[in-house]
Every structure is written in C-alpha cells, then in structure tokens.
Design a protein around this motif. Structure first.
Motif, PDB file in Angstrom:
ATOM      1  N   ILE A 136       0.838  -1.201   0.000  1.00 23.26           N
ATOM      2  CA  ILE A 136       0.000   0.000   0.000  1.00 23.26           C
ATOM      3  C   ILE A 136       0.873   1.251   0.000  1.00 23.26           C
ATOM      4  CG2 ILE A 136      -1.803   1.216   1.299  1.00 23.26           C
ATOM      5  CD1 ILE A 136      -2.580  -1.731   2.264  1.00 23.26           C
ATOM      6  N   LYS A 137       1.994   1.142   0.679  1.00 24.86           N
ATOM      7  CA  LYS A 137       2.947   2.246   0.689  1.00 24.86           C
ATOM      8  C   LYS A 137       3.454   2.519  -0.729  1.00 24.86           C
ATOM      9  CE  LYS A 137       6.474   3.870   3.843  1.00 24.86           C
ATOM     10  NZ  LYS A 137       7.629   3.457   4.643  1.00 24.86           N
ATOM     11  N   ALA A 138       3.725   1.424  -1.440  1.00 25.13           N
ATOM     12  CA  ALA A 138       4.228   1.553  -2.811  1.00 25.13           C
ATOM     13  C   ALA A 138       3.177   2.190  -3.734  1.00 25.13           C
ATOM     14  CB  ALA A 138       4.649   0.184  -3.349  1.00 25.13           C
ATOM     15  N   LEU A 139       1.918   2.054  -3.368  1.00 24.77           N
ATOM     16  CA  LEU A 139       0.840   2.662  -4.168  1.00 24.77           C
ATOM     17  C   LEU A 139       0.684   4.150  -3.863  1.00 24.77           C
ATOM     18  CD1 LEU A 139      -1.983  -0.002  -3.604  1.00 24.77           C
ATOM     19  CD2 LEU A 139      -0.828   0.433  -5.771  1.00 24.77           C
ATOM     20  N   GLY A 140       1.440   4.621  -2.902  1.00 24.45           N
ATOM     21  CA  GLY A 140       1.317   6.025  -2.505  1.00 24.45           C
ATOM     22  C   GLY A 140       0.439   6.189  -1.277  1.00 24.45           C
ATOM     23  N   GLY A 141       0.113   5.094  -0.616  1.00 22.49           N
ATOM     24  CA  GLY A 141      -0.601   5.185   0.665  1.00 22.49           C
ATOM     25  C   GLY A 141      -2.101   4.971   0.580  1.00 22.49           C
ATOM     26  N   VAL A 142      -2.652   5.040  -0.628  1.00 26.10           N
ATOM     27  CA  VAL A 142      -4.105   4.832  -0.750  1.00 26.10           C
ATOM     28  C   VAL A 142      -4.352   3.454  -1.364  1.00 26.10           C
ATOM     29  CG1 VAL A 142      -6.268   5.705  -1.721  1.00 26.10           C
ATOM     30  CG2 VAL A 142      -4.481   7.312  -1.026  1.00 26.10           C
ATOM     31  N   TYR A 143      -5.183   2.681  -0.714  1.00 31.04           N
ATOM     32  CA  TYR A 143      -5.449   1.303  -1.132  1.00 31.04           C
ATOM     33  C   TYR A 143      -6.249   1.266  -2.438  1.00 31.04           C
ATOM     34  CZ  TYR A 143      -6.771  -3.568  -0.822  1.00 31.04           C
ATOM     35  OH  TYR A 143      -6.946  -4.896  -1.079  1.00 31.04           O
ATOM     36  N   ASP A 144      -5.930   0.274  -3.282  1.00 31.72           N
ATOM     37  CA  ASP A 144      -6.515   0.235  -4.627  1.00 31.72           C
ATOM     38  C   ASP A 144      -7.625  -0.808  -4.821  1.00 31.72           C
ATOM     39  OD1 ASP A 144      -5.044  -2.030  -4.362  1.00 31.72           O
ATOM     40  OD2 ASP A 144      -3.841  -1.769  -6.185  1.00 31.72           O
ATOM     41  N   GLY A 145      -8.088  -1.417  -3.746  1.00 32.39           N
ATOM     42  CA  GLY A 145      -9.181  -2.380  -3.893  1.00 32.39           C
ATOM     43  C   GLY A 145      -8.728  -3.754  -4.390  1.00 32.39           C
ATOM     44  N   HIS A 146      -7.441  -3.994  -4.326  1.00 34.10           N
ATOM     45  CA  HIS A 146      -6.832  -5.221  -4.849  1.00 34.10           C
ATOM     46  C   HIS A 146      -7.555  -6.515  -4.435  1.00 34.10           C
ATOM     47  CE1 HIS A 146      -3.589  -7.848  -6.172  1.00 34.10           C
ATOM     48  NE2 HIS A 146      -3.501  -8.371  -4.959  1.00 34.10           N
ATOM     49  N   CYS A 147      -7.982  -6.597  -3.166  1.00 35.31           N
ATOM     50  CA  CYS A 147      -8.538  -7.871  -2.671  1.00 35.31           C
ATOM     51  C   CYS A 147     -10.052  -7.976  -2.846  1.00 35.31           C
ATOM     52  CB  CYS A 147      -8.158  -8.070  -1.203  1.00 35.31           C
ATOM     53  SG  CYS A 147      -6.374  -8.245  -0.965  1.00 35.31           S
ATOM     54  N   ARG A 148     -10.649  -6.975  -3.442  1.00 38.55           N
ATOM     55  CA  ARG A 148     -12.110  -6.969  -3.617  1.00 38.55           C
ATOM     56  C   ARG A 148     -12.618  -8.236  -4.258  1.00 38.55           C
ATOM     57  NH1 ARG A 148     -15.898  -1.963  -5.466  1.00 38.55           N
ATOM     58  NH2 ARG A 148     -15.176  -0.436  -3.940  1.00 38.55           N
ATOM     59  N   GLY A 149     -12.268  -8.808  -5.206  1.00 35.55           N
ATOM     60  CA  GLY A 149     -12.880 -10.042  -5.742  1.00 35.55           C
ATOM     61  C   GLY A 149     -12.110 -11.283  -5.364  1.00 35.55           C
ATOM     62  N   ARG A 150     -11.164 -11.217  -4.445  1.00 37.02           N
ATOM     63  CA  ARG A 150     -10.273 -12.357  -4.214  1.00 37.02           C
ATOM     64  C   ARG A 150     -10.881 -13.422  -3.312  1.00 37.02           C
ATOM     65  NH1 ARG A 150      -4.751 -10.676  -2.098  1.00 37.02           N
ATOM     66  NH2 ARG A 150      -4.107 -12.801  -2.608  1.00 37.02           N
ATOM     67  N   ASP A 151     -11.893 -13.069  -2.547  1.00 35.42           N
ATOM     68  CA  ASP A 151     -12.584 -14.052  -1.721  1.00 35.42           C
ATOM     69  C   ASP A 151     -11.652 -14.804  -0.773  1.00 35.42           C
ATOM     70  OD1 ASP A 151     -15.032 -14.927  -1.020  1.00 35.42           O
ATOM     71  OD2 ASP A 151     -15.092 -16.604  -2.445  1.00 35.42           O
ATOM     72  N   LEU A 152     -10.862 -14.086  -0.056  1.00 32.21           N
ATOM     73  CA  LEU A 152      -9.921 -14.682   0.900  1.00 32.21           C
ATOM     74  C   LEU A 152     -10.694 -15.290   2.072  1.00 32.21           C
ATOM     75  CD1 LEU A 152      -7.400 -11.697   0.869  1.00 32.21           C
ATOM     76  CD2 LEU A 152      -7.018 -13.962  -0.141  1.00 32.21           C
ATOM     77  N   ASP A 153     -10.050 -16.218   2.788  1.00 27.87           N
ATOM     78  CA  ASP A 153     -10.785 -16.923   3.850  1.00 27.87           C
ATOM     79  C   ASP A 153     -10.747 -16.193   5.203  1.00 27.87           C
ATOM     80  OD1 ASP A 153      -8.270 -17.294   4.802  1.00 27.87           O
ATOM     81  OD2 ASP A 153      -8.247 -19.472   4.546  1.00 27.87           O
ATOM     82  N   GLY A 154     -10.044 -15.091   5.281  1.00 23.23           N
ATOM     83  CA  GLY A 154     -10.096 -14.303   6.512  1.00 23.23           C
ATOM     84  C   GLY A 154      -8.928 -14.540   7.447  1.00 23.23           C
ATOM     85  N   ARG A 155      -8.106 -15.554   7.168  1.00 22.08           N
ATOM     86  CA  ARG A 155      -6.964 -15.784   8.051  1.00 22.08           C
ATOM     87  C   ARG A 155      -5.923 -14.687   7.867  1.00 22.08           C
ATOM     88  NH1 ARG A 155      -4.763 -21.264   6.761  1.00 22.08           N
ATOM     89  NH2 ARG A 155      -6.515 -21.213   5.308  1.00 22.08           N
ATOM     90  N   ASP A 156      -5.491 -14.098   8.970  1.00 21.20           N
ATOM     91  CA  ASP A 156      -4.475 -13.051   8.924  1.00 21.20           C
ATOM     92  C   ASP A 156      -4.877 -11.907   7.974  1.00 21.20           C
ATOM     93  OD1 ASP A 156      -2.132 -11.898   9.752  1.00 21.20           O
ATOM     94  OD2 ASP A 156      -0.940 -12.805   8.142  1.00 21.20           O
TER      95      ASP A 156
END
Ligand code: GLU
Ligand code: ZN
Length: 292
Positions: free
Chosen positions: A106-126
C-alpha cells in the motif's frame, strides 16, 4: 432540556493535555449552551495504545474542571457485540471484504489502497476487513468551518473497518456508538476533520443517522507539532485547573474578564455558558501555542 446530544470521546492513551481539554470544553460549552446533554464515551478499543489508569485519570480530571457529564460513561471495550453485529451486517450485504495486502504494497501505491482484494474471496486468516466503498462521501458541512472538501482518492478508498490484529477500527466503533448514544452533533478537534467523510460514508452504508459535525481549532506547539504525550505535552491534571480553564476558554475566543480569570471552575463555566457563541470561536484549523 432540548434534543441536543453532544459528547466527548477520549482515548485513554494518556492523561488529558491542553489540546484534549479544549475539545472537552468546546463540546461541553456547545451542549450546555444548547441546553442539551453531554455524554462521555471512553474509546478504549486499542489496548496496545492505552496506558494503565488513564481512563480513570481522565474522568477525575474532567471532574476537577467541573465538566460534568450526563448519565453513565460508555466504554467501547464493552461494546464488541455491537461492532460485531455491524461488521456481520456489512459482510452479509456484500459491503465488506478480507484483505491481506502487506503494508509495503500500500505504501508503494502512494498510501491509498486500490481495492486489490475486492474479488479475491480470501478466507479471513491473517486479514483485515475493508469496506466496499462504492460512493464515498467527499465533502460535508462543518458547523464552524463551512464546506469541507477532501481528496477524492481518500474519500473513495476501501478503508479498514476491522484490523488484521483483531481490533475494531476507530471508524467503525465511532459511528456505531454515535448512533447508539443518539448524538446529534459531534464537536471535536480539527485533527479528526478529514476522517468525518469516512464516518459519513460508513453511516450511509449502515443506514445510520448522520449527526452534525463541528471541528474546533487544534492547539499545536509553535513548531507545528500536535500536542501529544509523545512530544511531552504536560498533563493538565497536575496544574491548577483554574488557570488551565481560563487559558482554554481564551483559546476558544472566550477570554474571562479580569475578575473571573482563574476563578473557581464552576464560576468560570457558568459565565462561559451564558455568553458562548460559535461566532467568537476562531476559524483557524490550528493555533500555535507558545511553550511556557
Ligand atoms: N477517541 C478519539 C481521540 O481521542 C476522538 C474520537 C472523536 O471525537 O470522534 O482522538
Ligand atoms: Zn488487499
């Protein structure tokens, strides 16, 4: 008694300093001059940043200043169920998602989050949980400063509502509790000015009422730094409250006349309530303090 309900919501990360006294006093004066209620909420949801004994110390200090509150103190540490319910609801609506992006990304993006994980459907761990921010609020009317417009990128960011370390984000807790306590106007320091748009975005997503907002000038050191315990702002609990109160009133544009300067706190406050007007509060976002 009117319908006005204001509040002071300190974080027990340390004793009150002059800056937090100004926020407490400003919100108290506003509520009392409106013949409304003034509620107290202890924002103790971030144990790593808290200091043992600070919550009680803050309450005792407010009492010494005669800044009396209505009803019981609400402790955010007792409100996890309500925050969970809000979080679950957002998840059920498809308005929240897991994110495990490292801070470095996120730092590399300039500090503002880009929504990267929006469709990734992660399981919530960590993972942190972020809000699906479809139409972020980017401006609002401040009761003192007029129209405040924030950066669109900031306003539209999918910000964090539950932290990766398992703690609830301030943004989530604050809107759930402002609604729960029926707050009609939030009066606080200018350090939280920009975050108002995020709170209004969340209020809309959760279908909560949106209170009025009013931000008071922030006391900063003459080098421009915020007063905080990190830079040794002296705790006001240790000095004569009568003097600190006179100074805080002067800071808010309400300098007590000579016969009331350093008078007992209840006397100063009675006078201050009777002549408090928003038009005399300085419009500056920051006011420099001379170190003494
Ligand atoms: N607890 C926050 C703080 O002490 C203030 C929250 C608020 O007034 O909205 O900085
Ligand atoms: Zn992510």
């Amino acid at each position: 008694m009117t319908d006005y309900i204001g509040r002071f919501a300190p974080s027990p990360s340390g004793p009150l300093h002059f800056g937090s006294l100004v926020a407490a006093l400003g919100s108290w004066l506003r509520a009392r001059s409106q013949k409304g209620q003034w509620l107290l909420r202890m924002e103790d949801i971030d144990p790593p940043r808290e200091m043992a004994g600070a919550a009680d110390d803050i309450l005792r200090t407010l009492e010494r200043f005669a800044l009396t509150w209505d009803g019981e103190v609400l402790y955010q540490s007792q409100r996890h169920q309500a925050y969970d319910a809000a979080l679950t609801w957002l998840q059920q609506q498809g308005l929240a998602y897991y994110c495990n992006c490292p801070r470095k990304r996120i730092k590399a993006l300039g500090g503002v989050y880009d929504g990267h994980c929006r469709g990734r459907d992660l399981d919530g761990r960590d993972c942190a949980i972020r809000l699906v921010n479809n139409r972020g609020v980017s401006s609002f009317e401040d009761g003192l400063l007029g129209t405040i417009v924030t950066d669109c990128e900031f306003a539209e960011e999918d910000f964090i509502i539950h932290r990766r370390d398992g703690l609830y984000a301030y943004q989530l807790a604050v809107v759930v509790d402002d609604a729960f306590q029926g707050i009609t106007e939030v009066v606080r320091g200018n350090d939280l000015l920009e975050t108002t748009v995020r709170q209004q975005t969340l209020q809309q997503a959760l279908g909560l009422p949106i209170p009025a907002y009013l931000h008071l000038p922030l006391a900063v050191w003459s080098d421009g730094n915020k007063l905080s315990k990190q830079n040794h702002a002296p705790p006001i609990g240790e000095t004569a409250p009568e003097l600190a109160l006179s100074r805080a009133l002067a800071f808010l544009g309400l300098t007590p006349p000579p016969d009331l300067w350093q008078a007992p706190c209840p006397t100063q406050l009675t006078w201050a309530v009777s002549c408090f007007q928003l038009s005399s509060v300085p419009r500056e976002r920051k006011i420099l303090l001379q170190e003494s």
